[in-house]
Design an enzyme around this catalytic site. Structure first.
Site, short mmCIF file in Angstrom:
data_model
loop_
_atom_site.label_atom_id
_atom_site.label_comp_id
_atom_site.label_asym_id
_atom_site.label_seq_id
_atom_site.Cartn_x
_atom_site.Cartn_y
_atom_site.Cartn_z
N GLY A 161 0.78 -1.24 0.00
CA GLY A 161 0.00 0.00 0.00
C GLY A 161 0.80 1.29 0.00
O GLY A 161 0.34 2.32 -0.48
N GLU A 193 4.28 4.07 6.15
CA GLU A 193 3.02 3.32 6.04
C GLU A 193 1.98 4.14 5.26
O GLU A 193 2.03 5.37 5.26
CB GLU A 193 2.47 3.01 7.43
CG GLU A 193 2.86 1.65 7.97
CD GLU A 193 2.13 0.50 7.29
OE1 GLU A 193 1.52 0.68 6.21
OE2 GLU A 193 2.17 -0.62 7.83
N ASP A 194 1.07 3.44 4.62
CA ASP A 194 -0.03 4.12 3.94
C ASP A 194 -1.10 4.54 4.95
O ASP A 194 -1.58 5.66 4.95
CB ASP A 194 -0.64 3.24 2.83
CG ASP A 194 -0.98 1.83 3.31
OD1 ASP A 194 -0.63 1.47 4.45
OD2 ASP A 194 -1.60 1.08 2.53
N ASP A 197 -4.73 1.64 10.89
CA ASP A 197 -6.13 1.33 11.17
C ASP A 197 -6.22 0.78 12.60
O ASP A 197 -6.30 1.57 13.54
CB ASP A 197 -6.59 0.32 10.10
CG ASP A 197 -8.08 0.06 10.12
OD1 ASP A 197 -8.85 1.02 9.97
OD2 ASP A 197 -8.48 -1.10 10.27
N LYS A 228 -6.44 6.46 11.31
CA LYS A 228 -7.83 6.42 11.80
C LYS A 228 -7.80 6.28 13.32
O LYS A 228 -7.80 5.16 13.84
CB LYS A 228 -8.56 5.21 11.22
CG LYS A 228 -8.69 5.17 9.71
CD LYS A 228 -9.41 3.88 9.30
CE LYS A 228 -9.54 3.73 7.81
NZ LYS A 228 -10.09 2.41 7.42
N PHE A 287 -13.83 3.22 5.15
CA PHE A 287 -12.96 2.54 4.19
C PHE A 287 -12.62 3.46 3.03
O PHE A 287 -13.50 4.07 2.42
CB PHE A 287 -13.60 1.25 3.66
CG PHE A 287 -12.62 0.42 2.88
CD1 PHE A 287 -11.72 -0.40 3.53
CD2 PHE A 287 -12.58 0.49 1.50
CE1 PHE A 287 -10.79 -1.15 2.82
CE2 PHE A 287 -11.65 -0.25 0.78
CZ PHE A 287 -10.76 -1.06 1.44
N ASP A 298 -5.90 -0.11 -1.59
CA ASP A 298 -6.64 -1.00 -2.48
C ASP A 298 -7.89 -1.58 -1.89
O ASP A 298 -8.11 -1.56 -0.67
CB ASP A 298 -5.73 -2.16 -2.89
CG ASP A 298 -5.51 -3.13 -1.72
OD1 ASP A 298 -5.12 -2.66 -0.64
OD2 ASP A 298 -5.77 -4.34 -1.89
N ARG A 314 -5.41 0.89 -6.67
CA ARG A 314 -4.16 1.50 -6.18
C ARG A 314 -3.69 2.63 -7.10
O ARG A 314 -2.98 3.53 -6.67
CB ARG A 314 -3.04 0.44 -6.11
CG ARG A 314 -3.25 -0.63 -5.08
CD ARG A 314 -1.94 -1.38 -4.84
NE ARG A 314 -2.15 -2.66 -4.19
CZ ARG A 314 -2.26 -2.85 -2.88
NH1 ARG A 314 -2.21 -1.81 -2.08
NH2 ARG A 314 -2.41 -4.05 -2.38
P1 IMP Z 1 -3.89 -2.19 10.66
O1 IMP Z 1 -5.31 -2.56 11.01
O2 IMP Z 1 -3.49 -0.88 11.32
O3 IMP Z 1 -2.93 -3.31 10.98
O4 IMP Z 1 -3.85 -1.96 9.08
C1 IMP Z 1 -3.54 -3.02 8.24
C2 IMP Z 1 -3.63 -2.68 6.80
O5 IMP Z 1 -5.01 -2.66 6.44
C3 IMP Z 1 -3.12 -1.34 6.29
O6 IMP Z 1 -1.72 -1.30 6.13
C4 IMP Z 1 -3.83 -1.27 4.97
O7 IMP Z 1 -3.12 -2.03 4.00
C5 IMP Z 1 -5.16 -1.92 5.29
N1 IMP Z 1 -6.21 -0.91 5.50
C6 IMP Z 1 -6.68 -0.41 6.65
N2 IMP Z 1 -7.66 0.47 6.45
C7 IMP Z 1 -7.82 0.55 5.10
C8 IMP Z 1 -8.69 1.32 4.24
O8 IMP Z 1 -9.53 2.14 4.67
N3 IMP Z 1 -8.54 1.12 2.90
C9 IMP Z 1 -7.63 0.24 2.39
N4 IMP Z 1 -6.81 -0.49 3.15
C10 IMP Z 1 -6.90 -0.33 4.50
MG MG Z 2 -0.30 -1.26 4.39
#
Ligand code: IMP
Ligand code: MG
Length: 195
Positions: A63, A118-119, A122, A150, A171, A178, A184
């Site tokens: 991402g 990081e992108d 979450d 977030k 989302f 993606d 993407r």
């Molecule tokens: P985490 O929940 O912080 O571990 O996030 C894990 C991964 O989920 C991120 O690096 C993104 O690749 C993906 N992700 C989380 N939220 C979104 C979203 O709103 N759109 C797309 N990908 C997301």
């Molecule tokens: Mg990611």
């Protein structure tokens, strides 16, 4: 051809066109110019903090690759390097569910100033696991920059040191983010539309 292409681009910006993936509709959320402006100001902050140092940017695939490319250039740090890692996910045998493993970390991180790129943060699970993994490699410092964060979704860990945009728990896609591998390549960021 050029004229038609130009008109289409202009039209999409003015009309704020929606996009559809897998039957879901997304509406424009953060436009490319606003992303570019924020990348520049984040880069200025990072350049100031890392001036005279030799940081290693650690881009978390997939991402982050577009954001990392833009940010890395904008930081314009003479001795900066960049490398790429990804998480391999597989179902664990334990009740905790998914277990992840960091793949592609070949650099010696001993004494390095590492900046994770990081992108989006979450739940914070990915970022926390990555930081724990990196700590085993004795870096001098580890910080994180995330284009998006977030806060309402965060379950573990803390906010990244550098954040592009704080967004609500919705989302989003585009600019590297993606939906099952799609979208993407959208230059703008879109958010899932409520019915
Ligand atoms: P985490 O929940 O912080 O571990 O996030 C894990 C991964 O989920 C991120 O690096 C993104 O690749 C993906 N992700 C989380 N939220 C979104 C979203 O709103 N759109 C797309 N990908 C997301
Ligand atoms: Mg990611």
């Amino acid at each position: 051809m050029f004229g038609l292409h130009y008109l289409c681009t202009l039209e999409s910006l003015i009309l704020m066109e929606e996009v559809t993936y897998q039957g879901l509709t997304f509406e424009p959320y953060i436009k490319r110019d606003d992303i570019a402006a924020r990348v520049q100001s984040l880069a200025a902050e990072i350049k100031r903090d890392y001036e005279g140092m030799a940081p290693l940017f650690l881009c978390v695939l997939n991402g982050s690759f577009i954001f990392a490319a833009d940010l890395f250039r904008a930081c314009d740090l003479h001795d900066a390097e960049i490398t790429f890692v990804r998480f391999k996910s597989y179902e664990g045998m334990s009740s905790t569910g998914q277990v992840k493993q960091v793949m592609g970390l070949t650099e010696d991180l001993t004494g390095r100033d590492v900046l994770i790129v990081e992108d989006i943060i979450d739940s914070g699970v990915t970022a926390t696991q990555l930081r724990e993994e990196l700590d085993k490699h004795n870096p001098k410092s580890v910080k994180m920059v995330s284009l998006l964060f977030k806060p309402e979704a965060l379950k573990i860990g803390s906010a990244p040191e550098y954040v592009g945009f704080e967004i609500p728990n919705k989302f989003i896609l585009g600019y590297g983010l993606d939906l099952d591998g799609l979208a993407r390549n959208l230059p703008d960021i879109y958010v899932l539309k409520k019915d």
